[in-house]
Design an enzyme around this catalytic site. Structure first.
Site, PDB file in Angstrom:
ATOM      1  N   HIS A   1     -33.940 -21.856 -36.703  1.00  0.00           N
ATOM      2  CA  HIS A   1     -33.301 -21.741 -35.473  1.00  0.00           C
ATOM      3  C   HIS A   1     -33.855 -22.774 -34.560  1.00  0.00           C
ATOM      4  O   HIS A   1     -33.191 -23.443 -33.616  1.00  0.00           O
ATOM      5  CB  HIS A   1     -33.799 -20.380 -34.898  1.00  0.00           C
ATOM      6  CG  HIS A   1     -33.014 -19.260 -35.730  1.00  0.00           C
ATOM      7  ND1 HIS A   1     -31.931 -18.559 -34.967  1.00  0.00           N
ATOM      8  CD2 HIS A   1     -32.850 -18.731 -37.002  1.00  0.00           C
ATOM      9  CE1 HIS A   1     -31.849 -17.671 -35.735  1.00  0.00           C
ATOM     10  NE2 HIS A   1     -31.868 -17.605 -36.960  1.00  0.00           N
TER      11      HIS A   1
ATOM     12  N   ASP B   1     -31.039 -19.380 -27.846  1.00  0.00           N
ATOM     13  CA  ASP B   1     -30.621 -18.869 -29.179  1.00  0.00           C
ATOM     14  C   ASP B   1     -29.848 -17.681 -29.344  1.00  0.00           C
ATOM     15  O   ASP B   1     -30.030 -16.739 -28.316  1.00  0.00           O
ATOM     16  CB  ASP B   1     -32.017 -18.862 -30.113  1.00  0.00           C
ATOM     17  CG  ASP B   1     -31.397 -18.648 -31.464  1.00  0.00           C
ATOM     18  OD1 ASP B   1     -31.339 -19.601 -32.245  1.00  0.00           O
ATOM     19  OD2 ASP B   1     -31.422 -17.310 -32.055  1.00  0.00           O
TER      20      ASP B   1
ATOM     21  N   TRP C   1     -27.823 -22.423 -43.159  1.00  0.00           N
ATOM     22  CA  TRP C   1     -26.411 -23.280 -42.129  1.00  0.00           C
ATOM     23  C   TRP C   1     -27.177 -24.698 -42.111  1.00  0.00           C
ATOM     24  O   TRP C   1     -26.327 -25.768 -42.450  1.00  0.00           O
ATOM     25  CB  TRP C   1     -26.093 -22.714 -41.111  1.00  0.00           C
ATOM     26  CG  TRP C   1     -24.916 -23.492 -40.412  1.00  0.00           C
ATOM     27  CD1 TRP C   1     -24.746 -24.043 -39.219  1.00  0.00           C
ATOM     28  CD2 TRP C   1     -23.620 -23.394 -41.275  1.00  0.00           C
ATOM     29  NE1 TRP C   1     -23.710 -24.589 -39.209  1.00  0.00           N
ATOM     30  CE2 TRP C   1     -23.000 -24.356 -40.390  1.00  0.00           C
ATOM     31  CE3 TRP C   1     -23.072 -23.300 -42.562  1.00  0.00           C
ATOM     32  CZ2 TRP C   1     -21.755 -24.847 -40.552  1.00  0.00           C
ATOM     33  CZ3 TRP C   1     -21.666 -23.681 -42.718  1.00  0.00           C
ATOM     34  CH2 TRP C   1     -20.860 -24.216 -41.811  1.00  0.00           C
ATOM     35  N   ASN C   2     -28.609 -24.804 -41.722  1.00  0.00           N
ATOM     36  CA  ASN C   2     -28.922 -26.126 -41.671  1.00  0.00           C
ATOM     37  C   ASN C   2     -28.932 -26.973 -42.919  1.00  0.00           C
ATOM     38  O   ASN C   2     -28.567 -27.997 -42.784  1.00  0.00           O
ATOM     39  CB  ASN C   2     -30.392 -26.177 -41.270  1.00  0.00           C
ATOM     40  CG  ASN C   2     -30.443 -25.672 -39.742  1.00  0.00           C
ATOM     41  OD1 ASN C   2     -29.685 -25.995 -38.902  1.00  0.00           O
ATOM     42  ND2 ASN C   2     -31.521 -24.746 -39.404  1.00  0.00           N
ATOM     43  N   SER C   3     -29.300 -26.447 -44.239  1.00  0.00           N
ATOM     44  CA  SER C   3     -29.082 -27.085 -45.431  1.00  0.00           C
ATOM     45  C   SER C   3     -27.887 -27.114 -45.634  1.00  0.00           C
ATOM     46  O   SER C   3     -27.569 -28.468 -46.213  1.00  0.00           O
ATOM     47  CB  SER C   3     -29.862 -26.141 -46.386  1.00  0.00           C
ATOM     48  OG  SER C   3     -31.164 -26.009 -46.190  1.00  0.00           O
TER      49      SER C   3
ATOM     50  N   GLN D   1     -26.313 -16.391 -45.248  1.00  0.00           N
ATOM     51  CA  GLN D   1     -26.287 -17.304 -46.415  1.00  0.00           C
ATOM     52  C   GLN D   1     -24.995 -17.000 -47.552  1.00  0.00           C
ATOM     53  O   GLN D   1     -24.456 -18.012 -47.979  1.00  0.00           O
ATOM     54  CB  GLN D   1     -27.369 -17.348 -47.326  1.00  0.00           C
ATOM     55  CG  GLN D   1     -28.794 -17.794 -46.383  1.00  0.00           C
ATOM     56  CD  GLN D   1     -30.097 -17.384 -46.945  1.00  0.00           C
ATOM     57  OE1 GLN D   1     -30.045 -16.988 -48.022  1.00  0.00           O
ATOM     58  NE2 GLN D   1     -31.024 -17.515 -46.179  1.00  0.00           N
TER      59      GLN D   1
END
Length: 471
Positions: free
Chosen positions: A25, A128, A366-368, A388
């Site tokens: 985050h 956030d 999500w970042n990956s 995920q």
């Protein structure tokens, strides 16, 4: 302890940034802060709130933005379920997310004091998605979502409509979200862990529910995504939230040179890793990493090691220190020359962008996902929890740039089947690979000078500056 810097000029619009203290985050919101400072052209100044244990994440950001970003350091609030000195979710058990959400609300009073006492108080806050209570600070609050737009759609539906199972106790019962485009559906066990833990009437859980409802009631929404992959869900959010103040500004990637110093300890020097990759053929290396929080079980580690060994592929496997002891004896000797095992951390963006890397075995955080999309790398999906599962479905079923390998935090893949999929990922899957390369071009175009996400970022800055001028 409160650290306040007095570099904010009255002619600039002052924005407060408040990340949630979990690496997945915090990092995208800090990277977004960097883009705000650079793109803002001197029209905005930024304060980033962190607790002492996370101040180190700001070092490179502060040194690279020439005073446009300043830190506000507030003590981490005490909480009965969080040990003293623990300030990051990765150090907590799985229930740590809800405890951390609950604990951070105790920063409300000191933060209100800081706002009221500041000589140039902020006119807006970007916080956030887990910090809904910041909607009640008396500032225009913009929700920052480090998750996909489809996840925001699902969270809004869950916490506003509160759907339940028709067959209590049946974790395989399917929950369908018919009001959301594509009508996504998931078995109950794949629905948000936080939502499934909700207990009606419990003050703790009522606060958690209100946290997500406050997101829906906030002034605007900034999402780490872009229109070419989630346009239909972005439009749905605008209809669902009854306003157009939704900005898709992704993929938010680290500034050049920032990826190499944002992780933790590692057993392999970065230059050694890059030299090893340089000696490999294009697209023939599989990168294996499950993020900052997932810890594989002993059975999973052994199945994965066996699959990698049988596949005959070249690979880089990043594994958390706590799981290293479960790697089968002699494994690294048997794969010498074609496999690297990195204990701890690796510069993921740099690895994914290396020409030798052709596939990414990922937990689908999500970042990956976005980093893989931007790199044009085929994804081999093994979602473990939370959003995920949603991300994996988007990658495989809608975008067609991924292949399912396994799913579930307790699932153990068949090593022979895993070996087959791994081997095929470097030699076959041409359609998925072509789509991945095409999507990569779209992602990089989106954050280019005239791209959709850059235009959205400019529009967001213009909107925030107008709020500051109206004060």
């Amino acid at each position: 302890m409160v650290v306040v810097t007095e570099q904010h000029k009255p002619n600039k619009t002052h924005i407060l940034i408040f990340p949630f203290p979990a690496q997945g985050h915090m990092i995208p919101l800090l990277d977004f802060s960097h883009r705000l400072a650079v793109r803002g052209g001197g029209s905005i100044s930024i304060t980033v709130l962190v607790t002492p244990g996370n101040l180190h994440f700001l070092r490179r950001l502060l040194s690279s933005t020439a005073g446009e970003i300043n830190p506000l350091v507030l003590p981490f609030p005490s909480h009965p379920s969080i040990p003293n000195g623990v300030e990051n979710v990765k150090d907590l058990p799985p229930s740590g997310f809800t405890s951390m959400i609950h604990a951070l609300r105790n920063l409300h009073a000191p933060l209100r004091s800081w706002i009221s006492e500041h000589p140039s108080p902020p006119s807006a806050i970007v916080s956030d998605i887990f910090l809904g209570w910041t909607h009640r600070l008396g500032l225009r609050r913009f929700v920052f979502s480090p998750s996909a737009a489809i996840t925001c759609c699902i969270l809004n539906h869950l916490w506003l409509e509160m759907p339940t199972r028709e067959k209590p106790g049946d974790d395989n019962e399917v929950l369908e979200f018919r009001k959301i485009p594509t009508s996504p559906k998931y078995p109950w066990w794949q629905v948000s862990t936080i939502y499934r833990g909700y207990v009606d009437g419990d003050p703790f859980w009522e606060f958690i529910r209100d946290t997500f409802r406050d997101n829906w009631a906030s002034w605007g929404l900034v999402i780490n995504s872009f229109s070419d992959i989630e346009g239909v869900y972005l439009e749905h959010l605008k209809r669902d939230m009854a306003y157009d103040r939704v900005w898709a500004v992704g993929p938010i990637l680290p500034p050049p040179g920032h990826d190499n110093d944002r992780g933790g300890p590692t057993t392999l020097p970065i230059d050694h890793l890059m030299t090893w990759l340089d000696a490999r053929d294009d697209g023939h290396v599989i990168y294996v990493c499950f993020g900052s929080q997932t810890v594989l079980t002993e059975a999973q580690v052994r199945a994965l090691a066996s699959g990698l060994e049988k596949s005959g592929t070249h690979f880089v496997w990043v594994i958390k220190d706590s799981a290293c002891d479960t790697i089968p004896g002699g494994f690294e000797d048997r794969v010498t020359g074609r496999g690297l095992v990195i204990r701890g951390w690796a510069p993921q963006v740099a690895v994914l962008n290396h020409r030798a890397v052709g596939a990414f075995l990922t937990h689908c955080g999500w970042n990956s996902v976005l980093e893989a999309v931007a790199s044009g790398v085929l994804m081999l999906t093994w979602p473990m929890q939370a959003d995920q599962y949603t991300d994996a479905n988007l990658v495989v079923d809608q975008l067609g740039v991924g292949v399912r390998v396994c799913e579930g935090a307790d699932s153990v893949p068949d090593s022979d089947e895993l070996a087959r999929v791994l081997a095929e990922s470097t030699t076959g899957k041409r359609e998925e690979k072509e789509r991945a390369k095409k999507l990569s071009r779209a992602a990089l175009d989106a954050v280019g000078e005239s791209g959709s996400s850059t235009k959205e970022l400019d529009a967001f800055i213009e909107h925030v500056v107008s709020l500051g001028q109206a004060k």
